[in-house]
Design an enzyme around this catalytic site. Sequence first.
Site, short mmCIF file in Angstrom:
data_model
loop_
_atom_site.label_atom_id
_atom_site.label_comp_id
_atom_site.label_asym_id
_atom_site.label_seq_id
_atom_site.Cartn_x
_atom_site.Cartn_y
_atom_site.Cartn_z
CB CYS A 1 -0.83 7.16 1.13
SG CYS A 1 -2.15 6.24 1.96
CD GLU B 1 2.71 10.08 -1.55
OE1 GLU B 1 1.67 9.74 -0.96
OE2 GLU B 1 3.68 9.31 -1.70
CD GLU C 1 -1.89 2.25 1.72
OE1 GLU C 1 -1.63 3.19 0.94
OE2 GLU C 1 -1.96 2.35 2.94
#
Length: 788
Positions: A300, A397, A266
Site C-alpha cells: 500500500c 494504485e 488503513e
Amino acid sequence: MNILERYHAMDYAPAPEARSEADAWLAARDFSKALFIAGDWRAATDSRTFDTEDPSSGKLLAKVSDTNAVDIEAAVAAARKALPKWSAASGYERAKVLYAIGRAMQRHQRLFAVLESLDNGKPIRESRDIDVPLAIRHFIHHAGWAQSLASEFPGRKAAGVVGQIIPWNFPLLMLAWKIAPALATGCTVVLKPAEFTPLTAILFAEICERAGVPRGVVNIVQGGPEAGAAIVNHPGIDKIAFTGSSEVGKIIRKATAGSGKKLSLELGGKSAFIVFEDADLDSAVEGLVDGIWFNQGQVCCAGSRLLVQESVADAFIAKVKTRMGRLRVGAPLDKNTDIGPLVDRTQLDRVRRLVEEGARQGAVCWQPDQEVPQSGYYHLPTLATGVAPANILAQEEVFGPVLATMSFRNTEEAVELANNTRYGLAASVWSENVNLALHVAPQLKAGVVWVNGTNMFDAACGFGGYRESGFGREGGREGLEEYLAPGEPHGPVIKPSSTPKQAARDTESHAIDRTAKLFIGGKQVRPDGNYSLPVLTPKGRLVGEVGLGSRKDIRDAVSAARACKAWPEATAYNRSQVLYYLAENLSGRAEEFAARIVELTGASHKAAKSEVETSIERLFWYAGMADKFEGRVHQPPVRTVTLALHEPVGVIGIVAPDEAPLLGLVSLLAPALAMGNTTVVIPSTTAPLVATDLYQVLEYSDIPAGAINIVTGHTAELTAVLARHDDVDGLWVVAEADICARAEAESTGNLKRVWTGHGRSLDWPTAQGEAFLRRAVEVKNVWVPYGD
C-alpha cells in the site's frame, strides 16, 4: 580464464528453500475444519470451502472452510462471552499471553515464512527476514504495553469486541498489527484473513492454542466478501479495523455510519519517491528497488511515483534501467529471487490492463529483456516514463511492479507533484542535505515519510495515512489508542428538534432592527440567499434574526479556511498568545454574554455567568496546551530516529450543540485552533446569537482572517454540505442521532475524519482534555537515519 573473468562470468544457481515441513503441515491438517471459534476447530455450517493456490504455479494448496453469517454470529458470541474476563485480567496476565505468542512464533518462524511465500508468492528472503520477525516483534512489544496500560492510559478501557479484516499482501504481518494491540488493551477479536492467503492465520490460531490464549479471545474465520460484510454489519462488534482498498474502506465507512462503532481504516496509497539532485544516486536506486519492487509492488505504501530532479533525471533513469535488468524474477522459494509472482490471476490481469491504459494515455513503458516462468502469475518490473500528472499510472494504485516517473525543477514543484494525489499514506525523500529533507517532509500530505530510506516499519512507530489512505494508526502509542474506548464524558441524549415556535407579538419593543450576518474570511457578510431565521426566547419572543446559510455560504467558508495559511503556519507559541488574548477579550464582555445566554436559554443568571467563566477558563487551558501537546521521538531497533510529529488535521467543520451554546462552542473550537486547524462552525440553532456576538471579539483578538468562519442556519442541511465537501479534512458533530449518522455516511467522498457524539451531548463543564487535542492532530512519522 583468470579470476576476473571467472568473476564476471559468475551467475546465480538456484538456491531453493526446503518446503518439506510446510508440505507435511498442509498434508496433516483438515482444512475443511479451519474455523477457529471459541478455542475449537469447526467446519463452516454449510460445509462450504474455497481454494487457496500457490501463485507461482497455480496449483492447489488447500480447500479451506468458507465462513458464512451463521459462523460469524458464533464467533462474535464467543468473543462477547470472553470479553469481561479478558478485559478485567491484569496487565501482567495479558502481557504473559502476548509474550507466549511471540515466543511460540519464534520457535516456528521458518514454517511461517515458507507458508507465507507459498500462499502469497513473495520471495522467501522477504517473508523470512522481514515479515515474520516484525510480526513477532509486535507481540513482544505489545506485551510491554499490556502491563503498562493502566499507568500510561489511566481510566481508559478496552474498546470491546473487535472485528478485523486484513489483506493478502502481508497476511501474517497485518494479523500481528491488528491482534497484538487488541489483546494488549483487553479487547477480544474476530479476525478474517484474505481469501487468497488464509494459511498463516490458521497456523497462528494453532499458536494461540499452545500459548494459552483463553477460549474466545481470538477467533479466526476465513472467507470472502460475505464474511467481511457480516463482520462489519454485526451489532455485537464495537470496533472495526480494516486494511485494504480505498473503495472497500468507503463501503465500510458508510455501512458503519450511525452504529457507534469505532473505526480505523488503513487503505491504499500512491506514494511519492522524491530524488533531489544532491542525493546519493546509487543509494537512491537501491532504495527505489525496495520501495516499488518489494513484494512485487503489492504494497500500500509502495513508492510507485518516482519524482526526480531534472538535472539528474537522465542519469538516474539510466541507473534504474541497469538495476532493473539485474532483478531476478522467479520462484518465491528460491533465495536468489527478487520478484515473485503476483498473488492471483485477477491481480495480474488488473496490472496488465492499467499498464496498457497508461501507455495509451502517453506513457512509455519499458521492461528489462528477460524471461518469466511459464507457469504462475508473473509480471516483469515496469518503468513508465513520460508520465503526465493526470495519467492513470500516476493517479491510480496499480498494486504491482510498475513505476511511474516524472521530473521536477525545484523544491516547490516537487512538493506540489507529490501532493497531487487523493491518497496520503507515505513518501520517501532522498537528499544528502538533511535540512532540505526535513524542510520537505512536513509539507508532504502523508502519514509516514522516510528520509534516505523506504519501507521501514517498527512496532513502536505509528503507521497510517491521510485523505483517502484512511484514518487511524497501526503500531506505536497512537496505534494502541485505536483499541481504547473514547474518554469523553457523555451527556444526555439529544432529542430531535421540535417544530419552531411562532414569534409572539411584542408591541413594546422599539429597538432598531439588527440581523446578524455570517462571519466568513474575517468579515461579516450577508448570506448568499438573502434569507434570515428568527431567533426566539424559550417563551417565543423574537429577539433578533440571523442569516440563513446555504451550500454556497459553506463553500465560501471552506475556501476561506483553506486559504488561511497564517494560522497553521504560526508557531504554537504564537497561537497560544492569540488564544490567551481571545480569552482576555471575552472576559471583558462576560456580563454581556451571560445576559445573552439568560435571554436565549432561560438559564439563571448564576448558571449563565458560570458558563461564560468556564468558557474563558477553557480558552486559557487550550492556550496553555498549544505549545505543550507535542509529538515524540521513537528509537526503533535500527540506526534511525523516528519523529512522531503533530500536524493540524486541516480544515475542520464543527457542528456545535444547542445546549451550553457558548461553552459547547468553545469546547470544540479551542482545541481545533490550538493545534493549528482552520474551522467552519455551525453554531447552536436555538441560540445562534451567542455565536454571532463573538464576531466583534474575534475581530479584535488577532485571529487571522479565515481561521474561524461561522455560518448560521439549519443544522441538518449545513452539516450534510460539510460532510460532502471534499476540501474539509475533519468534521466534529454534536447533534441528534440522525444528523450524526448522515454526517458519517456522507463523508466517504474524501474519507474525512469524522467524530460525532452519536446523538448524545457531552458533559460540557468537564469536556476538556487531551482526547480533544488528539482528535485535532494528525501524527506524521518521519524516519531519519543516522551514522555512516
